[in-house]
Design an enzyme around this catalytic site. Structure first.
Site, PDB file in Angstrom:
ATOM      1  N   HIS A   1     -21.026  -9.615 -48.823  1.00 39.54           N
ATOM      2  CA  HIS A   1     -21.531  -8.524 -49.645  1.00 39.54           C
ATOM      3  C   HIS A   1     -21.977  -8.990 -51.036  1.00 39.54           C
ATOM      4  CE1 HIS A   1     -19.753  -5.960 -46.574  1.00 39.54           C
ATOM      5  NE2 HIS A   1     -18.581  -6.543 -46.767  1.00 39.54           N
TER       6      HIS A   1
ATOM      7  N   ASN B   1     -16.649   1.207 -45.312  1.00 38.34           N
ATOM      8  CA  ASN B   1     -15.734   0.164 -44.847  1.00 38.34           C
ATOM      9  C   ASN B   1     -14.294   0.425 -45.281  1.00 38.34           C
ATOM     10  OD1 ASN B   1     -15.946  -0.461 -47.555  1.00 38.34           O
ATOM     11  ND2 ASN B   1     -16.631  -2.572 -47.260  1.00 38.34           N
TER      12      ASN B   1
END
Length: 315
Positions: free
Chosen positions: A244, A163
């Site tokens: 997350h 990411n």
């Protein structure tokens, strides 16, 4: 329920760190010995403030203590992720100066002191940011590794790609040398990377449910989740933002919500192209005792049910 799981939460709040902290603060099973902060999503002075600010929103005073940690990675300059978390690290939440100051001492010192004072094999270290504080603690006292019960960390990626770069997830990329040192230490590490956290994407209906609880912590959690949706759509990562860091706390509370596989994890520290890449090798030598476990599957609904139920019980 009496608190039965001693835990230290090492974090860099951070929108999703905030949701993880609100879940942890509301979970009666956890005995949170300390919140240790580190520079990461935003600079270290802001993560230290945010840890105390979130504790105050949750209705807590000076417990658990919040410690300020490393402002820079072990060998690199800090690259923050404010494009995902906002300049103050908390999305649209208006920051304020918390009423209770930081605890004396550094994050690394607190980790060492708490682990060395406790019975071996009792403390779980939850890590939701770069691993700088943990590496510094291990440098200060290597016995910490063998005295921890385990480390549960958000970091890395295998099948999902990165990411930050094509192959690297932010927490590992931000301080790959620290991650390498931690993963080389004789301690069990459960790593929940993008492979599982991308499975825990927030339904809009869940945000409405959490907001309706009506407590300051629930309203702030809803604001964090809203911001997660905004950044996911802004950066074209889908209509639902992945949460997350709450996966780390959810795993500690309900490991049955996740499937993890024994493996060996190595971190790339030399290449500029693949800096922070996590090599996850499932093909272990016959008879080897694994120290690393890689998350491959998550129960999204179970994670969000856990967050909702904890915030409701705290209301």
């Amino acid at each position: 329920m009496n608190a039965s799981i001693p835990v230290i939460i090492d974090c860099d709040p951070g929108v999703d760190d905030a949701v993880a902290l609100f879940l942890a603060f509301a979970a009666p099973e956890l005995d949170i010995l300390a919140v240790t902060t580190v520079g990461g999503n935003v600079p270290a002075d802001r993560t230290a403030r945010n840890g105390r600010l979130l504790r105050q929103i949750a209705g807590l005073t000076d417990q658990p203590p919040v410690y300020a940690g490393a402002a820079q990675p072990l060998e690199r300059s800090l690259d923050i992720a404010d494009h995902f978390h906002g300049p103050e690290g908390l999305g649209t939440l208006e920051p304020f100066e918390p009423s209770v100051p930081l605890a004396a001492g550094s994050s690394a010192e607190a980790i060492v002191d708490l682990v060395m004072e406790a019975a071996p094999g009792t403390i779980t270290l939850a890590v939701t940011g770069p691993m700088t504080n943990v590496a510094l603690a291990l440098r200060r006292e290597p016995q910490v590794a063998e005295r921890l019960k385990r480390i549960v960390a958000m970091g890395g990626s295998r099948s999902e790609g990165g990411n930050i770069t094509a192959s690297a997830e932010y927490n590992i990329w931000a301080d790959p040398e620290a991650a390498h040192e931690v993963l080389s230490a004789p301690v069990e590490v459960v790593m929940l990377g993008l492979d599982v956290t991308h499975q825990v994407r927030t339904p809009d209906a869940v945000i409405d449910t959490i907001r309706a609880i009506g407590t300051p912590a629930a309203e702030a959690t809803a604001a964090m989740l809203d911001y997660g949706q905004y950044t996911a759509r802004k950066w074209r990562e889908g209509q639902e933002g992945p949460m997350h860091d709450p996966c780390v706390i959810a795993y500690i509370l309900r490991p049955n919500l996740f499937d993890v596989r024994p493996c060996d994890i190595q971190v790339e520290t030399i290449s500029t192209l693949t800096r922070g890449h996590t090599q996850v090798e499932f093909r272990l030598a016959e008879g080897a005792t694994p120290r690393h476990f890689w998350g491959v599957k998550a129960d999204r609904d179970g994670v969000f049910d856990l967050i909702v139920s904890a915030l409701r019980a705290q209301a």
